[in-house]
Design an enzyme around this catalytic site. Structure first.
Site, PDB file in Angstrom:
ATOM      1  N   GLY A 134      44.328-101.757   1.151  1.00 10.64           N
ATOM      2  CA  GLY A 134      44.479-102.556  -0.064  1.00 10.64           C
ATOM      3  C   GLY A 134      43.469-103.678  -0.134  1.00 10.64           C
ATOM      4  N   TYR A 135      43.245-104.341   0.997  1.00  9.23           N
ATOM      5  CA  TYR A 135      42.278-105.433   1.044  1.00  9.23           C
ATOM      6  C   TYR A 135      40.872-104.905   0.768  1.00  9.23           C
ATOM      7  CZ  TYR A 135      39.811-109.564   2.757  1.00  9.23           C
ATOM      8  OH  TYR A 135      38.985-110.672   2.865  1.00  9.23           O
ATOM      9  N   ALA A 136      40.505-103.796   1.416  1.00 11.49           N
ATOM     10  CA  ALA A 136      39.173-103.231   1.218  1.00 11.49           C
ATOM     11  C   ALA A 136      38.966-102.827  -0.239  1.00 11.49           C
ATOM     12  CB  ALA A 136      38.968-102.033   2.137  1.00 11.49           C
TER      13      ALA A 136
END
Length: 230
Positions: A134-136
């Site tokens: 999700g962060y990427a």
């Protein structure tokens, strides 16, 4: 970054989910520099909270010259086990809220014919990372959003750029720094041979917020000690 902008002559509007509304350390430091500081609380994982903040801040401040989109969160779990709620929270805070805030503040900059918007990207704007899908995805999106807004607004006097931090000593990297083996692996790849610090962002943010960057548009400025050059 707030202190650097205050040192350069800006009054500061600060917002986070947990920022003290009165008497925070950053407020004290900004006011000690002779600049104004206004604090707000908003949970950017909540669309309702974000929109309430935008309405409040625009009503109280008729002109916002510089927008620094630095809100962010990270939740770690392998992709096959990464729950929907992790994905939704991270993408909402890191990407969706950033677009909405930039749209609502940026439209006034476009109408006025001037303004500076600075996103916080990441090394994972360029790389995939591990256990943080999700962060990427959100930080990859920030890179594209930076260029997309710049393509539309550069000709209207609004500079949209981003700063991509490397491995910095913040709460987001505490788990990595406390893992001695992983920390050593990271340091071995950084030509500068150290973790970055918040002070490393003073120069970059002032540059991108000032007239010195008037012909810089859609750029993602790496502040990573040389990590991406390896």
């Amino acid at each position: 970054m707030a202190l650097a902008l205050a040192e350069a002559g800006a009054d500061i509007i600060g917002v986070s989910a947990s920022l003290e509304l009165d008497g925070s350390e950053v407020e004290k430091e900004v006011r000690a520099l002779g600049r104004g500081f206004t604090a707000y609380q908003s949970d950017f994982s909540s669309r309702e909270s974000l929109c309430a903040f935008i309405g409040e801040v625009k009503a109280a401040h008729s002109t916002i010259d510089i927008l620094v989109n630095n809100a962010g969160t990270i939740l770690r779990r392998p992709a096959a086990e990464h729950p929907d709620e992790y994905w939704d929270e991270v993408v909402e805070v890191n990407l969706s809220s950033q677009f909405i805030l930039s749209r609502e503040i940026g439209k006034d900059m476009v109408a006025r014919g001037s303004g500076k918007i600075i996103f916080t990207a990441s090394l994972l704007t360029f790389q995939g990372g591990i256990n943080v899908p999700g962060y990427a995805a959100s930080k990859g999106g920030i890179g594209q959003l930076t260029m997309a807004l710049s393509n539309e607004w550069a000709s209207r006097g609004v500079n949209v750029n981003a700063i991509a931090p490397g491995y910095i000593e913040t709460d987001n990297t505490q788990a990595l720094r406390e893992d001695s083996a992983r920390s050593r692996q990271i340091l071995d790849r950084i030509p500068a041979n150290r973790w970055g610090t918040p002070d490393d962002f003073k120069g970059p943010v002032v540059f991108l917020a000032s007239a010195a960057s008037n012909y810089v548009n859609g750029h993602i400025l790496l502040v990573d000690g040389g990590w991406m050059g390896r």
